[in-house]
Design an enzyme around this catalytic site. Structure first.
Site, PDB file in Angstrom:
ATOM      1  N   ILE A  35       0.811  -1.224   0.000  1.00 57.54           N
ATOM      2  CA  ILE A  35       0.000   0.000   0.000  1.00 57.54           C
ATOM      3  C   ILE A  35       0.842   1.270   0.000  1.00 57.54           C
ATOM      4  CG2 ILE A  35      -1.985  -1.120   1.080  1.00 57.54           C
ATOM      5  CD1 ILE A  35      -1.182   0.335   3.705  1.00 57.54           C
ATOM      6  N   TYR A  59       1.638  -0.570   9.784  1.00 54.32           N
ATOM      7  CA  TYR A  59       2.875  -0.812  10.528  1.00 54.32           C
ATOM      8  C   TYR A  59       2.475  -0.781  12.002  1.00 54.32           C
ATOM      9  CZ  TYR A  59       7.727  -0.165  12.143  1.00 54.32           C
ATOM     10  OH  TYR A  59       8.951  -0.316  12.746  1.00 54.32           O
ATOM     11  N   THR A  60       2.579  -1.918  12.696  1.00 59.30           N
ATOM     12  CA  THR A  60       2.039  -2.013  14.050  1.00 59.30           C
ATOM     13  C   THR A  60       3.086  -2.285  15.136  1.00 59.30           C
ATOM     14  OG1 THR A  60       1.569  -4.367  13.719  1.00 59.30           O
ATOM     15  CG2 THR A  60      -0.212  -2.807  13.217  1.00 59.30           C
ATOM     16  N   THR A  99      -6.445   3.279  15.824  1.00 61.00           N
ATOM     17  CA  THR A  99      -6.021   2.773  17.122  1.00 61.00           C
ATOM     18  C   THR A  99      -6.348   3.706  18.277  1.00 61.00           C
ATOM     19  OG1 THR A  99      -4.035   2.148  18.396  1.00 61.00           O
ATOM     20  CG2 THR A  99      -3.750   3.785  16.682  1.00 61.00           C
ATOM     21  N   TYR A 123       4.203   5.676  16.476  1.00 65.56           N
ATOM     22  CA  TYR A 123       3.111   4.849  15.965  1.00 65.56           C
ATOM     23  C   TYR A 123       1.781   5.588  16.039  1.00 65.56           C
ATOM     24  CZ  TYR A 123      -0.555   1.286  16.058  1.00 65.56           C
ATOM     25  OH  TYR A 123      -1.709   0.584  15.831  1.00 65.56           O
ATOM     26  N   LYS A 127      -0.552   6.940  12.843  1.00 63.08           N
ATOM     27  CA  LYS A 127      -1.929   6.491  12.652  1.00 63.08           C
ATOM     28  C   LYS A 127      -2.898   7.672  12.622  1.00 63.08           C
ATOM     29  CE  LYS A 127      -3.334   2.781  12.489  1.00 63.08           C
ATOM     30  NZ  LYS A 127      -3.631   1.927  11.306  1.00 63.08           N
ATOM     31  N   TRP A 147      -6.258  -3.207  21.379  1.00 66.16           N
ATOM     32  CA  TRP A 147      -5.812  -4.448  22.017  1.00 66.16           C
ATOM     33  C   TRP A 147      -6.329  -5.687  21.265  1.00 66.16           C
ATOM     34  CZ3 TRP A 147      -5.642  -4.182  28.080  1.00 66.16           C
ATOM     35  CH2 TRP A 147      -5.052  -2.982  28.477  1.00 66.16           C
TER      36      TRP A 147
END
Length: 286
Positions: A35, A59-60, A99, A123, A127, A147
């Protein structure tokens, strides 16, 4: 309807596996579509011409993002420019997963979608930037969750089960509070978005109830013992976040208020402990 699911993780897999039979669904994991490649995204969307694009690609790696901000930005921020432009050109609705880490956790109460975000990490910031690209076009819908776990992949539940088999005792952080969310339950909400087609915008969806990571770990052990997934219990002690240093700062209280979303979707939310049992039953019979 034609639905294009992007991503190769827990939520993408659950959404693909639970897709209603009346939809034409295609799953494109990263091995088939990167992507961050604008031209590849444009070509894929143009070829498939989906009514909906569900983006579960991201990307987590929260701590790694502190050292790899460019990689986090490419997947969580810039890629959403490509997806939004492609969706807009194709006349597709775009549902993008985000998130609880867009919040700083200082409010001490569940966060509504109207609350001002204040991410503490690379992160979370990446996001949040991606959310704004999606919400900037008419068909953009953002669903924040928290979670997430499943019976496969890398997640807290599977990690705890492994450690409970390997270690004589565990310590788990008790001063970070959120809502554990089963990927299959979240997938049900995703399909409700597709079928119910609420207005574009920003939504929150998690399992019901709250827990600290310590609470969650204790519940995992109790339920796993009952199902024979563990042979013996071990002591689990609560510790403060300061005793478990990590590169990225986490919100202390990141519970999301899902009431407004539940009011517009036909999907029913379940308490996190109910869904934990469902996932462990699935794991036991796999």
């Amino acid at each position: 309807m034609k639905v294009l699911i992007l991503g190769g993780g827990q939520v993408a897999g659950a959404a693909h596996r639970t897709a209603p039979g009346n939809h034409q669904v295609t799953l494109l994991p990263r091995s088939k579509l990167d992507i961050t490649d604008a031209e590849a995204v444009r070509e894929a969307v143009e070829a498939f011409k989906p009514h909906w694009i569900v983006n579960a690609a991201a990307y987590t790696a929260v701590d790694m993002a502190e050292d790899e901000p460019a990689a986090a930005t490419a997947a969580n921020d810039t890629a959403l420019v490509h997806l939004s432009h492609a969706a807009d050109a194709a006349g597709s609705r775009l549902l993008h997963l985000s998130t609880d880490f867009v919040f700083d956790g200082a409010a001490g109460r569940p966060y509504a979608s109207t609350d001002a975000p204040n991410p503490l990490s690379v992160y979370g910031s990446s996001k949040l930037a991606g959310e704004r690209h999606v919400l900037g076009f008419a068909g953009g819908t953002v669903v924040r969750t928290s979670w997430v776990y499943a019976s496969s992949g890398r997640n807290f539940v599977l990690t705890m089960l492994r450690l409970m088999r390997e270690k004589p005792r565990l310590t788990v952080v008790s001063d970070q509070v959120g809502s554990p969310t089963w990927a299959t339950g979240l997938a049900g909400a995703i399909w409700s978005f597709v079928d119910d087609a609420p207005p574009a915008g920003l939504y929150h969806w998690t399992d019901l109830g709250v827990a600290s990571w310590y609470d969650f770990a204790v519940a995992i052990q109790e339920e796993a013992l009952e199902r024979g997934l563990l042979q013996q219990s071990i002591p689990i002690a609560p510790i403060a976040s300061a005793q478990y240093p990590a590169k990225a700062r986490r919100p202390a209280y990141s519970v999301l208020d899902t009431g407004a979303t539940r009011a517009v979707l036909k999907a029913s939310a379940q308490h996190w402990r109910h869904n934990l049992r469902m996932m462990l039953d699935e794991l036991r019979t796999a």
